[in-house]
Motif scaffolding. Sequence first.
Motif, PDB file in Angstrom:
ATOM      1  N   PHE A 237       0.671  -1.203  -0.064  1.00  0.00           N
ATOM      2  CA  PHE A 237       0.095  -0.050  -0.106  1.00  0.00           C
ATOM      3  C   PHE A 237       0.862   1.313   0.063  1.00  0.00           C
ATOM      4  CE2 PHE A 237      -3.554  -2.519   2.151  1.00  0.00           C
ATOM      5  CZ  PHE A 237      -3.955  -3.203   0.796  1.00  0.00           C
ATOM      6  N   LEU A 238       2.058   1.259   0.753  1.00  0.00           N
ATOM      7  CA  LEU A 238       2.981   2.344   0.626  1.00  0.00           C
ATOM      8  C   LEU A 238       3.121   2.673  -0.986  1.00  0.00           C
ATOM      9  CD1 LEU A 238       4.687   4.584   1.899  1.00  0.00           C
ATOM     10  CD2 LEU A 238       6.647   2.680   2.029  1.00  0.00           C
ATOM     11  N   ILE A 239       3.699   1.595  -1.698  1.00  0.00           N
ATOM     12  CA  ILE A 239       4.169   1.725  -3.145  1.00  0.00           C
ATOM     13  C   ILE A 239       2.993   2.155  -4.036  1.00  0.00           C
ATOM     14  CG2 ILE A 239       4.595   0.537  -5.156  1.00  0.00           C
ATOM     15  CD1 ILE A 239       6.322  -1.391  -3.523  1.00  0.00           C
ATOM     16  N   THR A 240       1.618   1.649  -3.553  1.00  0.00           N
ATOM     17  CA  THR A 240       0.387   2.128  -4.283  1.00  0.00           C
ATOM     18  C   THR A 240       0.101   3.613  -3.992  1.00  0.00           C
ATOM     19  OG1 THR A 240      -0.446  -0.177  -4.002  1.00  0.00           O
ATOM     20  CG2 THR A 240      -2.105   1.683  -4.762  1.00  0.00           C
ATOM     21  N   TYR A 241       0.369   4.031  -2.660  1.00  0.00           N
ATOM     22  CA  TYR A 241       0.079   5.387  -2.534  1.00  0.00           C
ATOM     23  C   TYR A 241       1.146   6.194  -2.933  1.00  0.00           C
ATOM     24  CZ  TYR A 241      -0.225   9.404   0.550  1.00  0.00           C
ATOM     25  OH  TYR A 241      -0.400  10.874   0.973  1.00  0.00           O
ATOM     26  N   LEU A 242       2.276   6.041  -3.120  1.00  0.00           N
ATOM     27  CA  LEU A 242       3.469   6.944  -3.826  1.00  0.00           C
ATOM     28  C   LEU A 242       3.215   7.136  -5.437  1.00  0.00           C
ATOM     29  CD1 LEU A 242       6.622   5.494  -2.012  1.00  0.00           C
ATOM     30  CD2 LEU A 242       5.251   7.938  -1.785  1.00  0.00           C
ATOM     31  N   VAL A 243       2.612   5.949  -5.891  1.00  0.00           N
ATOM     32  CA  VAL A 243       2.106   5.980  -7.367  1.00  0.00           C
ATOM     33  C   VAL A 243       1.138   6.722  -7.497  1.00  0.00           C
ATOM     34  CG1 VAL A 243       1.265   4.357  -9.255  1.00  0.00           C
ATOM     35  CG2 VAL A 243       3.154   3.676  -7.808  1.00  0.00           C
ATOM     36  N   THR A 244       0.006   6.727  -6.568  1.00  0.00           N
ATOM     37  CA  THR A 244      -1.244   7.437  -6.798  1.00  0.00           C
ATOM     38  C   THR A 244      -1.086   9.057  -6.586  1.00  0.00           C
ATOM     39  OG1 THR A 244      -2.504   5.697  -5.793  1.00  0.00           O
ATOM     40  CG2 THR A 244      -3.432   8.093  -5.451  1.00  0.00           C
ATOM     41  N   VAL A 245       0.102   9.357  -5.599  1.00  0.00           N
ATOM     42  CA  VAL A 245       0.131  10.695  -5.395  1.00  0.00           C
ATOM     43  C   VAL A 245       1.051  11.274  -6.803  1.00  0.00           C
ATOM     44  CG1 VAL A 245       1.512  12.495  -4.093  1.00  0.00           C
ATOM     45  CG2 VAL A 245       0.136  10.768  -2.907  1.00  0.00           C
ATOM     46  N   LEU A 246       1.949  10.403  -6.734  1.00  0.00           N
ATOM     47  CA  LEU A 246       2.929  10.916  -8.090  1.00  0.00           C
ATOM     48  C   LEU A 246       2.136  11.036  -9.503  1.00  0.00           C
ATOM     49  CD1 LEU A 246       5.548  11.740  -9.162  1.00  0.00           C
ATOM     50  CD2 LEU A 246       5.980   9.151  -9.426  1.00  0.00           C
TER      51      LEU A 246
ATOM     52  N   VAL B 244      -4.998   6.494   3.795  1.00  0.00           N
ATOM     53  CA  VAL B 244      -3.959   5.620   3.570  1.00  0.00           C
ATOM     54  C   VAL B 244      -2.739   5.735   4.528  1.00  0.00           C
ATOM     55  CG1 VAL B 244      -2.008   4.655   2.162  1.00  0.00           C
ATOM     56  CG2 VAL B 244      -4.484   5.167   1.049  1.00  0.00           C
ATOM     57  N   PRO B 245      -2.399   7.009   4.970  1.00  0.00           N
ATOM     58  CA  PRO B 245      -1.172   7.146   5.761  1.00  0.00           C
ATOM     59  C   PRO B 245      -1.316   6.754   7.257  1.00  0.00           C
ATOM     60  CG  PRO B 245      -1.232   9.095   4.323  1.00  0.00           C
ATOM     61  CD  PRO B 245      -2.478   8.380   3.997  1.00  0.00           C
ATOM     62  N   GLN B 246      -2.754   6.942   7.684  1.00  0.00           N
ATOM     63  CA  GLN B 246      -2.995   6.413   9.227  1.00  0.00           C
ATOM     64  C   GLN B 246      -2.948   4.799   9.016  1.00  0.00           C
ATOM     65  OE1 GLN B 246      -6.919   5.635   9.007  1.00  0.00           O
ATOM     66  NE2 GLN B 246      -5.935   4.009  10.408  1.00  0.00           N
ATOM     67  N   MET B 247      -3.433   4.220   7.998  1.00  0.00           N
ATOM     68  CA  MET B 247      -3.579   2.927   7.694  1.00  0.00           C
ATOM     69  C   MET B 247      -1.999   2.138   7.516  1.00  0.00           C
ATOM     70  SD  MET B 247      -5.747   0.473   4.916  1.00  0.00           S
ATOM     71  CE  MET B 247      -4.766   1.202   3.664  1.00  0.00           C
ATOM     72  N   LEU B 248      -1.234   2.983   7.113  1.00  0.00           N
ATOM     73  CA  LEU B 248       0.149   2.497   6.915  1.00  0.00           C
ATOM     74  C   LEU B 248       0.811   2.379   8.226  1.00  0.00           C
ATOM     75  CD1 LEU B 248       1.574   4.307   3.763  1.00  0.00           C
ATOM     76  CD2 LEU B 248       0.951   1.925   3.979  1.00  0.00           C
ATOM     77  N   VAL B 249       0.470   3.667   9.151  1.00  0.00           N
ATOM     78  CA  VAL B 249       1.030   3.558  10.502  1.00  0.00           C
ATOM     79  C   VAL B 249       0.666   2.350  11.395  1.00  0.00           C
ATOM     80  CG1 VAL B 249       1.076   4.932  12.611  1.00  0.00           C
ATOM     81  CG2 VAL B 249       1.420   6.072  10.602  1.00  0.00           C
TER      82      VAL B 249
END
Length: 317
Positions: A31-40, A78-83
């Motif tokens: 999900f971290l990779i997915t989130y970074l791809v989403t933002v980028l 997502v950030p809260q979920m990652l934490v």
Amino acid sequence: MGADNQTWVGEFILLGLSNNWSTQVSLFILFLITYLVTVLGNFLIVLLIILDSRLHTPMYFFLTNLSLVDVFYATTVVPQMLVHFLAAHKIIPHVSCAAQLFFSLGLGGIEFVLLAVMAYDRYVAVCNPLRYSVIMHGGLCMRLAVISWVSGSVNSLLQTAITFQLPMCTNKFIDHISCELLAVVRLACVDTSSNEVAIMVSSIVLLMTPFCLVLLSYVKIISAILKIRSTEGRKKAFQTCASHLTVVILCYGMAILTYIQPRSNPSVLQEKLISLFYAILTPMLNPMIYSLRNKEVKGAWQKLLGKLSGLSSKLAT
């Protein structure tokens, strides 16, 4: 029910997706990779629209709004979920939970209205192309964007207010990945019929009404396309709508199943999967859909990459 039991808890515990440590680590990386791809991806779309003057049209103005909504929505969840994937105690304070509900619900509503606005834009482009620039002038586009943001925000404020006025008693375990509306309402130790009615009304106003407007727009669009005699003309007209139609199908389907009938009690797993769909998959796919299926965006990418390549060559020499 005694007054002692009707209290507001100071914090909640999100049960999330799994209790297994190795599974949580794997999900964190995914999900971290997915989130970074989403933002980028979404920020690149916005940057491309700003830099390429050929994309300074109503359609891409609304696409800029949609990309920003997607980034904000993903960032809300997502950030809260990652934490929490790496945390021993998956606690979220009462205020943070309310804020998360407000922003996620508001941004979801904004997206639904924006998609209806974009459908109207495509309707004008296909059915009234000669007057497109006159009808979709800058003032109207700005007003439609403001209506989208205000309507979603007002609805979210009302829903959040009435939800967090409910006494939660000693219930503080939210079986979800985030402070999702239905999951929080289920914690209440009082009758929630009025909340369910409010959710139903909200669903009709901000989900079904925009969806019906989208359907109406596409009925007229398809009717106009079928009247075009040349195959090439029909193909070109359809291509102007293909990206938007794909996003519409992705965004509206599961939301209607979830919120239009809150008494139907969808499974907890289904709610979690739908939330993941909106928080991760849809925001990541939207820029890809518009990049891969839209000739103008692909042309703008090629132009930008050509400029960057030329600049690199000059710097190298």
